[in-house]
Design a protein around this motif. Structure first.
Motif, short mmCIF file in Angstrom:
data_model
loop_
_atom_site.label_atom_id
_atom_site.label_comp_id
_atom_site.label_asym_id
_atom_site.label_seq_id
_atom_site.Cartn_x
_atom_site.Cartn_y
_atom_site.Cartn_z
N THR A 1 76.64 19.68 7.03
CA THR A 1 78.02 19.48 6.57
C THR A 1 78.96 20.49 7.20
N THR A 2 78.49 21.74 7.32
CA THR A 2 79.33 22.76 7.97
C THR A 2 79.51 22.46 9.45
N PHE A 3 78.46 21.95 10.10
CA PHE A 3 78.55 21.61 11.52
C PHE A 3 79.55 20.48 11.74
N ILE A 4 79.60 19.52 10.80
CA ILE A 4 80.58 18.44 10.91
C ILE A 4 82.00 19.01 10.87
N ILE A 5 82.22 19.98 9.98
CA ILE A 5 83.53 20.62 9.91
C ILE A 5 83.85 21.32 11.23
N ALA A 6 82.85 21.98 11.82
CA ALA A 6 83.07 22.67 13.10
C ALA A 6 83.47 21.67 14.19
#
Length: 549
Positions: A493-498
């Motif tokens: 989920t954090t990688f998607i934000i990145a």
């Protein structure tokens, strides 16, 4: 059970070693930077004893790539460029001449006459047919493609005696200016920051100027070289080859020099058959004699025009013009219906590669005049930089102490993996030539916290498994397996934000997203695989009957 195949162990160790190897130059930033500068200087001006001594500061067999420091940490190059929008008006009129000529030929013979730049003037033989000629010319007008220009046409056609004049309307000029500036901004950004790691400042100033600031660039001249030329590629009919420098090209023609042979000039028709805007691909290649060249491919429209012209002009020379120089003028041997071809010339491999990059990025719609250029220093004071370093170091040490105090030996394994993680981040940033700024450092610090989060999940899960009276090996194995889903959920989920930040953001936001995205990948790898490998090595040697996490 708690075991890792031999090939997996070797792969994990080699991956960590590669990351440490790539990050190594950053631990010796000064000597490596001097070595790299000396190598570049020797390539340009030749070797001197001073440059050789400077180059010897770092072994050539070790990696040489560094993480560039951003404008806020180090400074860089500054350019203020003025876009020559008037060139676009003139080019539009040049491109309109064949259409105007063709539409009037069926009415009366015509010829082009001198006119101010940005205006097209045509003399008709039969002045009595002026009204019919004006009506036919006005059929070439098209609606202005903007909201503010709705209901207006792009050209104004007027007549007096036997002269027809064609100019762009004010609404079309405004729309053209806006398109030209947007295209210039995007193309400059693509050339400077194709990977998205330089963190440049590229923004419009006023109606026709662009501010360009790029960190880690040693001089404004180096930045101008990166931006390159306008890369205006056209394919034009040749009127005369080998002309004299003082020859008069005639109306509607241009006198251009040969890029390879000094003193040789060509007279070509100014209106191109096909332009570089219709290119869809350009790649460095080699010609039939093994010399560097550039292969290209047109879109459907360009391929049709290119094929039609070559079919109708077999045996005639055809000029390939790049930035007002004829780089090649081959004779058409046969029709070329496929819309692809090759540009040959006196290129080196590097020059053909650079030309292909420029053509792929797209031609600047107008030339740039650099009205201001300078090398700039760091935007932040040295005290602020030092304070940032201290804050980062304190945070890192505090995390290491917390993990050791909370989990003992397992926390020690996590700390080693955390150090390897930071080294791998710097190794990957060096590999892609990234530029590090304070937002990028913030992304690394955030990654450190997320990396220990993964270890905390794993170790807490092992504690839970130990409470069920399972053996140590089984508890450790289940702890890693059952914590993996939670680790992946949090990091994906954090990688998607990145990815979203990288796609929609620019400048410092992109820098933050790059370091964050790389850090997520390396932290999952080190937290799960590296710590597990260290635990396995320890367990195989110690064979404990009980463990305490």
């Amino acid at each position: 059970m708690l075991q890792i195949d031999l090939w997996k162990r070797v792969l994990i160790i080699l991956t960590c070693a590669a990351g440490l190897y790539l990050a190594l130059p950053n631990a010796f930033y000064g000597p490596v930077e001097q070595h790299n500068d000396a190598i570049k200087a020797m390539d340009v001006a030749g070797a001197t004893p001073e440059l050789e001594a400077q180059a010897a500061l770092w072994p050539t067999w070790l990696p040489e790539r560094l993480v560039n420091l951003g404008l806020d940490l180090r400074g860089g190059a500054h350019l203020l460029a003025e876009v020559n929008v008037a060139e676009v008006y003139a080019n539009r009129m040049e491109a309109a001449w064949p259409e105007v000529r063709d539409v009037l030929r069926s009415i009366t013979p015509v010829r082009r006459v001198d006119a101010p730049e940005g205006e097209l003037r045509v003399r008709i033989n039969d002045a009595d047919k002026m009204a019919e000629a004006l009506e036919a010319t006005r059929t070439l007008a098209r609606p202005v493609q903007t909201i503010t220009g709705a209901g207006q046409n792009d050209i104004v056609v007027s007549g007096a005696e036997d002269i027809i004049s064609v100019t762009l309307t004010d609404a079309e000029k405004l729309a053209t200016d806006e398109r030209t500036m947007q295209q210039s901004l995007e193309i400059i950004r693509r050339r400077i920051d194709e990977v998205g790691t330089r963190e440049p400042t590229i923004q419009r100033q006023g109606s026709d100027r662009i501010l360009i600031q790029v960190p880690g660039i040693g001089s404004a001249a180096e930045l101008k070289a990166i931006i390159g030329t306008t890369a205006q590629l056209t394919f034009n009919p040749v009127v005369n080859r080998g002309a004299d420098e003082n020859a008069s090209p005639g109306l509607g023609n241009s006198l251009l020099p040969d890029a390879e042979s000094e003193g040789v000039f060509y007279i070509i028709e100014t209106a191109p058959v096909v332009t570089g805007e219709e290119l869809v691909d350009a790649q460095p290649s080699f010609d039939q004699n093994g010399r560097p060249a550039v292969s290209f491919r047109f879109d459907t429209t360009g391929a049709r025009k290119f094929g039609t012209y070559t079919a109708e002009n077999i045996g005639a020379p055809f000029a390939i013009v790049l930035d007002n120089e004829v780089i090649s003028a081959p004779t058409i041997q046969s029709a070329i219906p496929g819309g692809s071809g090759i540009i040959t010339g006196n290129f080196s491999v590097e020059e053909s590669t650079n030309l292909a990059v420029l053509l792929r990025a797209g031609a600047l719609p107008a030339g740039l005049t650099f009205v201001e250029e300078r090398t700039i220093g760091p935007e932040l004071g040295q005290d602020s930089i030092d304070a940032g370093k201290i804050a980062t170091s304190v945070a890192f040490i505090a995390v290491l102490f917390f993990m050791w105090a909370s989990y003992g030996l397992f926390g020690f394994f996590a700390n080693i993996a955390l150090i390897v993680n930071v080294c791998m981040i710097f190794g990957l940033l060096s590999l892609i030539g990234a530029t590090l700024t304070l937002p990028g450092i913030a992304g690394i610090v955030l990654t450190v916290g997320m990396a220990v989060d993964a270890n905390v999940l794993i170790f807490e899960r092992i504690r839970e498994e130990l409470k069920t009276a399972k053996g140590p090996a089984r508890a450790i194995s289940l702890g890693y397996e059952r914590a993996l889903s939670a680790i992946l959920d949090a990091n994906i989920t954090t990688f998607i934000i990145a990815v979203i930040l990288f796609t929609l953001g620019s400048g410092p936001v992109r820098g933050f997203s790059v370091t964050l995205g790389i850090g997520i990948i390396t932290s999952v790898f080190t937290a799960y695989f590296v710590t597990r490998l260290m635990v396995v090595f320890w367990f195989e040697r110690a064979r404990p009957k009980t463990i305490t996490v």
